[in-house]
Design a protein around this motif. Structure first.
Motif, PDB file in Angstrom:
ATOM      1  N   ARG A  16       1.087  -1.441  -0.380  1.00 18.37           N
ATOM      2  CA  ARG A  16      -0.160  -0.037   0.271  1.00 18.37           C
ATOM      3  C   ARG A  16       0.613   1.307   0.522  1.00 18.37           C
ATOM      4  O   ARG A  16       1.145   1.917  -1.037  1.00 18.37           O
ATOM      5  CB  ARG A  16      -1.142  -0.069   1.429  1.00 18.37           C
ATOM      6  N   LEU A  19       2.677   1.662  -3.297  1.00 18.32           N
ATOM      7  CA  LEU A  19       1.649   2.369  -4.337  1.00 18.32           C
ATOM      8  C   LEU A  19       1.542   3.489  -4.568  1.00 18.32           C
ATOM      9  O   LEU A  19       0.984   4.593  -5.147  1.00 18.32           O
ATOM     10  CB  LEU A  19       0.442   1.118  -4.296  1.00 18.32           C
ATOM     11  N   LEU A  20       0.956   4.297  -3.451  1.00 18.17           N
ATOM     12  CA  LEU A  20       1.004   5.404  -2.568  1.00 18.17           C
ATOM     13  C   LEU A  20       2.210   6.449  -3.179  1.00 18.17           C
ATOM     14  O   LEU A  20       2.116   7.365  -3.598  1.00 18.17           O
ATOM     15  CB  LEU A  20       0.125   5.705  -1.218  1.00 18.17           C
ATOM     16  N   GLN A  23       2.284   7.143  -6.921  1.00 19.47           N
ATOM     17  CA  GLN A  23       1.168   7.531  -6.991  1.00 19.47           C
ATOM     18  C   GLN A  23       1.202   9.164  -7.106  1.00 19.47           C
ATOM     19  O   GLN A  23       1.862  10.481  -6.508  1.00 19.47           O
ATOM     20  CB  GLN A  23       0.048   7.316  -6.765  1.00 19.47           C
ATOM     21  N   LYS A  24       0.916   9.711  -8.199  1.00 21.21           N
ATOM     22  CA  LYS A  24       1.064  11.414  -8.816  1.00 21.21           C
ATOM     23  C   LYS A  24       0.027  11.751  -7.119  1.00 21.21           C
ATOM     24  O   LYS A  24      -1.247  11.848  -6.800  1.00 21.21           O
ATOM     25  CB  LYS A  24       0.371  12.362  -9.640  1.00 21.21           C
ATOM     26  N   ASP A  25       0.819  13.257  -6.497  1.00 20.07           N
ATOM     27  CA  ASP A  25       0.082  13.437  -5.814  1.00 20.07           C
ATOM     28  C   ASP A  25      -0.762  14.390  -6.038  1.00 20.07           C
ATOM     29  O   ASP A  25      -0.200  15.674  -6.036  1.00 20.07           O
ATOM     30  CB  ASP A  25       1.290  14.363  -4.577  1.00 20.07           C
TER      31      ASP A  25
END
Length: 100
Positions: A16, A19-20, A23-25
């Motif tokens: 998790r 993946l975070l 990822q684009k903020d």
């Protein structure tokens, strides 16, 4: 089976977090500001030109120009006096005319 039971939560957390991390903020996404000059922006610039008596004023040199006027005012090189048009009395602040 023992590994799955003992480490399932840690593996899930690690996946998790991974993946975070990739990822684009949404807060860091760049959305360029529109530089399209509108009729309102041109009117505001024209009013500033008239107010400051500075025909060469542009949005690009606005900050430097205002800073220069503020410094000159602080040094006493220029002063600002309220000036009304003939026949006008008690105008609200935004309608008053000033000269330096």
């Amino acid at each position: 089976m023992r590994g799955r039971r003992d480490y399932a939560a840690q593996i899930s957390n690690a996946v998790r977090q991974g993946l975070l991390a990739v990822q684009k903020d949404p807060l860091r996404m760049e959305i360029p500001l529109s530089m399209k000059e509108t009729q309102e922006s041109q009117l505001a610039l024209q009013e500033l030109k008239e107010f400051l008596k500075c025909e060469g004023l542009t949005w690009q040199n606005l900050v430097a120009t205002v800073e220069d006027y503020l410094l000159k005012t602080a040094r006493g090189e220029i002063s600002w006096e309220k000036q009304k048009k003939p026949g006008e009395r008690g105008l609200p602040w935004h309608q008053a005319y000033y000269r330096y």
